[in-house]
Design an enzyme around this catalytic site. Structure first.
Site, PDB file in Angstrom:
ATOM      1  N   HIS A  96       0.808  -1.209   0.000  1.00  0.00           N
ATOM      2  CA  HIS A  96       0.000   0.000   0.000  1.00  0.00           C
ATOM      3  C   HIS A  96       0.849   1.269   0.000  1.00  0.00           C
ATOM      4  O   HIS A  96       1.941   1.297   0.564  1.00  0.00           O
ATOM      5  CB  HIS A  96      -0.892   0.042   1.242  1.00  0.00           C
ATOM      6  CG  HIS A  96      -1.761  -1.151   1.390  1.00  0.00           C
ATOM      7  ND1 HIS A  96      -2.133  -1.643   2.618  1.00  0.00           N
ATOM      8  CD2 HIS A  96      -2.347  -1.967   0.480  1.00  0.00           C
ATOM      9  CE1 HIS A  96      -2.918  -2.696   2.462  1.00  0.00           C
ATOM     10  NE2 HIS A  96      -3.051  -2.917   1.174  1.00  0.00           N
ATOM     11  N   TYR A 155       0.491   1.425  13.487  1.00  0.00           N
ATOM     12  CA  TYR A 155       1.013   2.421  12.552  1.00  0.00           C
ATOM     13  C   TYR A 155       0.923   3.802  13.192  1.00  0.00           C
ATOM     14  O   TYR A 155      -0.165   4.222  13.589  1.00  0.00           O
ATOM     15  CB  TYR A 155       0.145   2.497  11.296  1.00  0.00           C
ATOM     16  CG  TYR A 155       0.129   1.323  10.381  1.00  0.00           C
ATOM     17  CD1 TYR A 155       0.744   1.407   9.146  1.00  0.00           C
ATOM     18  CD2 TYR A 155      -0.550   0.150  10.698  1.00  0.00           C
ATOM     19  CE1 TYR A 155       0.699   0.345   8.256  1.00  0.00           C
ATOM     20  CE2 TYR A 155      -0.598  -0.913   9.818  1.00  0.00           C
ATOM     21  CZ  TYR A 155       0.026  -0.803   8.595  1.00  0.00           C
ATOM     22  OH  TYR A 155      -0.025  -1.845   7.722  1.00  0.00           O
TER      23      TYR A 155
END
Length: 178
Positions: free
Chosen positions: A62, A132
């Site tokens: 991604h 994240y």
């Protein structure tokens, strides 16, 4: 905290320096001052958690294109994952190359992914959670990616994915889209 350069410009492996005693463990996970000293311009503006109940769950590769490009600091807070960063930056000497880091909750390590790189991981254990810290808030409608098994990258994944989302199976190959 130890910040180690990788073979890809701007990608760093972050190693915690935990303090252990009778109470348990304490470790600094993120320090803007240490990042600045290492030449990393990053401020965490959003934190996301990816919960993955099954071993060999694959997410990626991604990224978000400019002007929505995201830098991220990624770590396993439970379990282990084979984490991959691919340089997709135009004009980069390492464009199309990748590095991997085994992230582990026990090791307390992380990888810093700069803007312009694609990112993905394969869980190595059941119940692996990936945290994240994002350098900018996510912009819906701008998600992009490349095939996890793109022959241009030739990533040496440690296993075939057992779980993979529909979108991750359908990303274009780098040679076609890049």
């Amino acid at each position: 905290m130890r910040i180690v350069e990788t073979a890809l410009n701007g990608v760093f492996s972050i190693e915690a320096s935990p303090h252990r005693d009778a109470r348990g463990v304490f470790a600094r996970y993120y320090c803007p001052e240490e990042f600045h000293k290492a030449g990393i311009a990053f401020t965490s503006t959003q934190i996301n958690l990816s919960g993955n109940p099954r071993k060999h769950t694959l997410r990626g590769l991604h990224y978000q294109p400019e002007p929505f490009a995201e830098a991220k600091l990624v770590r396993a807070v439970r379990g282990r994952a084979f984490d991959v960063v691919v340089d997709i930056r135009a004009g980069s000497a390492t464009r199309g190359q990748w590095i991997s880091v085994e992230l582990s909750a026990d090791a307390m390590n992380a990888v810093f992914v700069p803007e312009g790189c694609a990112h993905g991981f394969l869980t190595l254990e059941d119940d692996t959670d990936i945290l994240y810290q994002m350098g900018r808030p996510f912009e819906p409608g701008h998600a992009a990616g490349y095939r996890w098994n793109d022959p241009t990258f030739a990533i040496d994944w440690p296993a075939e994915p057992a779980v993979i989302g529909d979108a991750d199976q359908c990303w274009p190959e780098f040679s076609v889209a890049g």
